[in-house]
Write a protein that holds these residues in place. Structure first.
Motif: not given
Length: 296
Positions: A56-57, A59-64, A101, A104
């Motif tokens: 599991q991640r 951190e929260f996923k952020n788009q480039s 950034r 979680k």
């Protein structure tokens, strides 16, 4: 080599089709699917074993943002106003979303600020303090709509919550705890607390801070706040956006070194318009004159 399941053909001479030819019907014996498909017992057992869970991640996923389409403030306001054609300029709001950034499981950023240009001045503010005290008079002069102790407690218990913000004087904090209003006001975000500065001695300053002030709280790595009305000029929006982003940077700087939080993206939207990612510029070479964006 795996053996295929045998197919049995049966001939029924007495039952014919409409063309007079005998009907051939094929039947296959009931064989388990995993054997009929050519899998051995060991293969089927391996397939039946539970799959390993993906990591599991944290951190929260952020788009480039390298190839993302971004806009200047004036251009974003221009397109948003096109989506808000015919709307009441005082009811539609400009919303700013700051994507972080962050991990979680980290602490959420939460605070209150007073923008240079007030967005909502119609808030109903309640001050819990003795009704005949000097603090009550100061609260009324500052703009509070409801002041008192027992009358406020009885109204809340009866389900009449006729206020949008609640402040408690330090001298009435003990009575507030005895009234046990946390179950009612807590889920609505109205319970006074020393952490949020709503339990204070300076009632006048707290009320003035709420009148025209804005609250924000991080949720799923995003902080949202209304930063303007539809009728605001680009200059007024610029001052409010700078104040909000600057306050977020101060909150992030106060966090521990072990907690990493950085601003990833700033998005401007409105009540009925989509979000436009901002590039940090005020105007672009193709932006319309600022006076045109100030006309309703």
């Amino acid at each position: 080599m795996t053996s295929k399941a045998p197919v049995i053909y049966l001939h029924f001479p007495n039952r014919c089709s409409s063309f007079g030819s005998p009907v051939l019907r094929c039947f296959a014996p009931s064989i388990p699917y995993r054997y009929a498909s050519g899998l051995s017992r060991n293969d089927s057992r391996a397939r039946d074993q539970p799959k390993k869970k993906k990591k599991q991640r944290t951190e929260f996923k952020n788009q480039s943002l390298r190839d993302a389409l971004q806009f200047s403030l004036c251009d974003a306001m221009r397109y948003i106003r096109a989506f808000e054609v015919g709307r009441n300029p005082t009811s539609s709001k400009y919303d700013l979303a700051i994507r972080l950034r962050t991990a979680k499981n980290g602490p959420a950023v939460r605070n209150r600020l007073r923008l240079p240009h007030a967005v909502d001045t119609s808030l109903r503010i309640c001050v819990i303090c003795p009704p005949d005290s000097p603090a009550a008079a100061q609260a009324r002069n500052a703009g509070a709509t409801l002041v008192g102790e027992e009358t406020v407690f009885d109204a809340v218990k009866a389900g009449r919550i006729e206020f949008d913000r609640c402040i408690c004087h330090v001298d009435s904090a003990q009575k507030l705890n005895k009234a046990a209003l946390g179950r009612i006001l807590g889920p609505k975000g109205l319970m006074p607390s020393s952490k949020t500065g709503t339990i204070t001695k300076d009632v006048t300053g707290a009320v003035k801070g709420f009148v025209g002030g804005s609250e924000y709280r991080e949720k799923l790595g995003v902080i949202r706040c209304a930063v303007g009305q539809l009728g605001f000029t680009p200059e007024e929006m610029q001052r409010n956006v700078r104040a909000f982003v600057g306050e977020i940077k101060k909150d992030l700087a106060l966090l521990s070194d072990r907690i990493g939080k950085d601003i990833h993206e700033v998005v401007l939207s409105s009540t009925n318009a989509p979000g436009f990612s901002l590039n940090g510029d005020f105007r672009s070479p193709t932006s319309p004159p600022t006076r045109d964006l100030a006309v309703l």
